[in-house]
Design a protein around this motif. Sequence first.
Motif, PDB file in Angstrom:
ATOM      1  N   PRO A   1     107.041 -56.539 122.287  1.00 34.57           N
ATOM      2  CA  PRO A   1     107.568 -57.757 122.917  1.00 34.57           C
ATOM      3  C   PRO A   1     108.930 -58.163 122.344  1.00 34.57           C
ATOM      4  O   PRO A   1     109.208 -57.925 121.171  1.00 34.57           O
ATOM      5  N   VAL A   2     109.736 -58.763 123.187  1.00 38.71           N
ATOM      6  CA  VAL A   2     111.082 -59.200 122.807  1.00 38.71           C
ATOM      7  C   VAL A   2     111.036 -60.722 122.630  1.00 38.71           C
ATOM      8  O   VAL A   2     110.397 -61.426 123.416  1.00 38.71           O
ATOM      9  N   LEU A   3     111.727 -61.213 121.638  1.00 37.42           N
ATOM     10  CA  LEU A   3     111.768 -62.670 121.427  1.00 37.42           C
ATOM     11  C   LEU A   3     112.493 -63.338 122.598  1.00 37.42           C
ATOM     12  O   LEU A   3     113.451 -62.772 123.152  1.00 37.42           O
ATOM     13  N   PRO A   4     112.064 -64.569 122.957  1.00 37.91           N
ATOM     14  CA  PRO A   4     112.686 -65.239 124.108  1.00 37.91           C
ATOM     15  C   PRO A   4     114.212 -65.310 123.996  1.00 37.91           C
ATOM     16  O   PRO A   4     114.921 -65.126 124.998  1.00 37.91           O
ATOM     17  N   ALA A   5     114.730 -65.547 122.774  1.00 35.59           N
ATOM     18  CA  ALA A   5     116.195 -65.661 122.639  1.00 35.59           C
ATOM     19  C   ALA A   5     116.863 -64.338 122.986  1.00 35.59           C
ATOM     20  O   ALA A   5     117.909 -64.296 123.654  1.00 35.59           O
ATOM     21  N   ASP A   6     116.258 -63.220 122.555  1.00 36.69           N
ATOM     22  CA  ASP A   6     116.841 -61.906 122.878  1.00 36.69           C
ATOM     23  C   ASP A   6     116.733 -61.618 124.371  1.00 36.69           C
ATOM     24  O   ASP A   6     117.625 -61.001 124.974  1.00 36.69           O
ATOM     25  N   ALA A   7     115.602 -62.040 124.950  1.00 32.48           N
ATOM     26  CA  ALA A   7     115.407 -61.796 126.385  1.00 32.48           C
ATOM     27  C   ALA A   7     116.476 -62.540 127.189  1.00 32.48           C
ATOM     28  O   ALA A   7     116.995 -62.031 128.182  1.00 32.48           O
ATOM     29  N   GLN A   8     116.811 -63.740 126.716  1.00 28.77           N
ATOM     30  CA  GLN A   8     117.833 -64.524 127.427  1.00 28.77           C
ATOM     31  C   GLN A   8     119.170 -63.802 127.444  1.00 28.77           C
ATOM     32  O   GLN A   8     119.923 -63.869 128.400  1.00 28.77           O
ATOM     33  N   GLN A   9     119.450 -63.076 126.354  1.00 29.52           N
ATOM     34  CA  GLN A   9     120.746 -62.375 126.248  1.00 29.52           C
ATOM     35  C   GLN A   9     120.932 -61.315 127.327  1.00 29.52           C
ATOM     36  O   GLN A   9     122.059 -60.990 127.695  1.00 29.52           O
ATOM     37  N   ILE A  10     119.837 -60.750 127.782  1.00 34.04           N
ATOM     38  CA  ILE A  10     119.991 -59.746 128.855  1.00 34.04           C
ATOM     39  C   ILE A  10     119.817 -60.387 130.230  1.00 34.04           C
ATOM     40  O   ILE A  10     119.752 -59.695 131.239  1.00 34.04           O
ATOM     41  N   GLY A  11     119.709 -61.706 130.246  1.00 34.31           N
ATOM     42  CA  GLY A  11     119.653 -62.420 131.527  1.00 34.31           C
ATOM     43  C   GLY A  11     118.252 -62.662 132.035  1.00 34.31           C
ATOM     44  O   GLY A  11     118.080 -63.028 133.201  1.00 34.31           O
ATOM     45  N   ALA A  12     117.226 -62.443 131.177  1.00 34.46           N
ATOM     46  CA  ALA A  12     115.860 -62.703 131.630  1.00 34.46           C
ATOM     47  C   ALA A  12     115.663 -64.194 131.847  1.00 34.46           C
ATOM     48  O   ALA A  12     116.346 -65.012 131.232  1.00 34.46           O
ATOM     49  N   GLN A  13     114.715 -64.528 132.716  1.00 33.15           N
ATOM     50  CA  GLN A  13     114.458 -65.948 132.996  1.00 33.15           C
ATOM     51  C   GLN A  13     113.433 -66.485 132.008  1.00 33.15           C
ATOM     52  O   GLN A  13     112.615 -65.723 131.473  1.00 33.15           O
ATOM     53  N   ALA A  14     113.484 -67.796 131.794  1.00 33.76           N
ATOM     54  CA  ALA A  14     112.505 -68.417 130.899  1.00 33.76           C
ATOM     55  C   ALA A  14     111.103 -68.098 131.414  1.00 33.76           C
ATOM     56  O   ALA A  14     110.854 -68.142 132.615  1.00 33.76           O
TER      57      ALA A  14
END
Length: 579
Positions: free
Chosen positions: A201-214
């Motif tokens: 799993p990727v941390l939410p902050a890292d996921a945001q960096q690739i443009g993932a949605q909350a």
Amino acid sequence: MNAFDTHEVRNTVTPFENVNLFACDAALQEALEREGGGAQRASLEELGALLGRAETLELGRLANSHTPTLRNFDRAGKRIDEVEFHPSWHQLMSLLIAHGTHASPWESGEAGAQVARAARYILFGQLENGSQCPVTMTYACVPALRQAPSIAARWLPKILSRDYDPRSLPVEQKRGAIVGMGMTEKQGGSDVRTNSTRAEPVLPADAQQIGAQAGDDVFRIVGHKWFFSAPQSDAHLVLAQTGETSAGLSCFFVPRFLPNGDRNQIRVQRLKDKLGNRSNASSEVEFTGAYGWLVGKVGRGIPTILEMGSHTRLDCVLGSAGIMRAALTHALHHARQRVAFGKPLSEQPLMQNVLADMALESEAATAFAMRLARCFDQAGDPAQAMLARVLTPAGKYWICKRGPALGAEAMEVIGGSGYVEDGPLARLYRELPVNSIWEGSGNVMCLDLLRAFGKTPAARDALAAELALARDGSACGSGGAATLSARDHAALNARAAFACFADALLEDLAAPQQDEYGARLLAERVVLAVQAGLLLRHAPDYVSSAFVASRLTRDVGGAFGRLPAGVDCKAILARALME
Ligand SMILES: Cc1cc2nc3c(=O)[nH]c(=O)nc-3n(C[C@H](O)[C@H](O)[C@H](O)COP(=O)(O)OP(=O)(O)OC[C@H]3O[C@@H](n4cnc5c(N)ncnc54)[C@H](O)[C@@H]3O)c2cc1C
């Protein structure tokens, strides 16, 4: 001829082209009506004419002569992992997608949509088969993707689009998208539990960096896939192990481009050099930290992707029915024109036996495939869903298994020229084995059938209900009334023979099913019984009684051309190809 001409070219055969592939196929037309797709008859008629045109058929030849190539790097040495295709491939894909073979049943849920799509798929199967692979995977991914509503909301409008868009771009910039699947690894394809690919799993902050949605469940994936067809797809559904102690396999949606526009870390290692399906790019890939979005629950990857598997297996049945039909029509068309020993081949008794036997196989495959498609249309009805559960693995086994034998025989009807790449038979023959291998090879399908019967008595009940429709009051041993004509005798005997065959099958199924050793024979019997039932109910007597006499009252096996005496081959052949 002038004095120096070496010879006159004569007794050669015109290509089977500029024909309406739908209008010449009585079995397909009838199946479309009775299984509930009749509302789309006019569009199938149009499609049959389009696909039968010489210039459309030529696309199939071109796409397989100019096979795809992999370009890993651009001129500056940056990784691009692009696949280059001949323009004919893109034309084929455009046609398939414009006609909805990748998605039409999911557009409106209209009654008969699966059946109408099935008929289209069978027609496209007579044109080119490599392009059917990405289309099938795209069609099959939809039920699985619906388990991930936020991905579905973003992607389904592009997946359902009828606008084929081959450009290598983030999905937001595209008019349409296609999706593949990655399960098979070097150490195991049937037994995917052995998958070694891992997802963290990727941390939410890292996921945001690739443009993932909350709220997105994003993972990073490291590992490989040994078979990964259509790597040019906009995304793949991929299985990977999650958790330290292997919580089990989970299913991930792995896009080619990330939401921030970067390429995802999917390295295409090489393209497979395959026996057939050569127009289609099948690759080996490595994931070097690719981002994947969880689909379904953690550890429930197999049931999630199985949603996809049942639909791809349906397409294997449809695809093989289509290729068999193509092989038959080319052979029969040839035999009507080619003269040997003073008569057209189609008028020679032994050749009639061979061709009529092939025609029976092809008609039975079409009838079965279209019946199976109706089960998918009526999946909300538990009895139909259960019948699909039984007929999908059984049909995937037996119909795909009959294909290569029929394809080889069709080549032989054409003789030496059948074996040469100038005509389509060699290519059709090479296409046939793959439907038996991928998406669950023959044995795996037969074991799956055993599981279905073993799990619940409802599986046997669903089959029994289907077979009961063809009994028409006849019982095993009820044939042979003295006052009937020979033709009526044959029909009555066929019903009685069917009743015996169905009784014996259902009796065997009443006992618990654990006989792995005999599972192939069981699958074969299930399909033959259903095919015979469909033909007895819906095909002319000369077709159904010949099918029963050659496949139920004697063992199937050996070559084509083993029909018993008394079969009306001429009538079977006239029906098989209405030119
Ligand atoms: C052209 C092509 C494209 C493909 N594209 C994809 C793709 O896009 N994505 C993907 O994930 N895969 C793809 N595959 C892989 C395909 O689905 C697998 O090859 C297939 O599932 C079989 O797995 P395997 O090759 O590992 O063989 P194995 O799993 O090693 O099986 C070998 C044989 O053993 C039999 N067998 C297995 N278990 C048993 C048992 N318990 N009892 C008896 N017999 C058994 C099988 O039926 C098979 O005949 C593709 C394959 C081909 C040929």
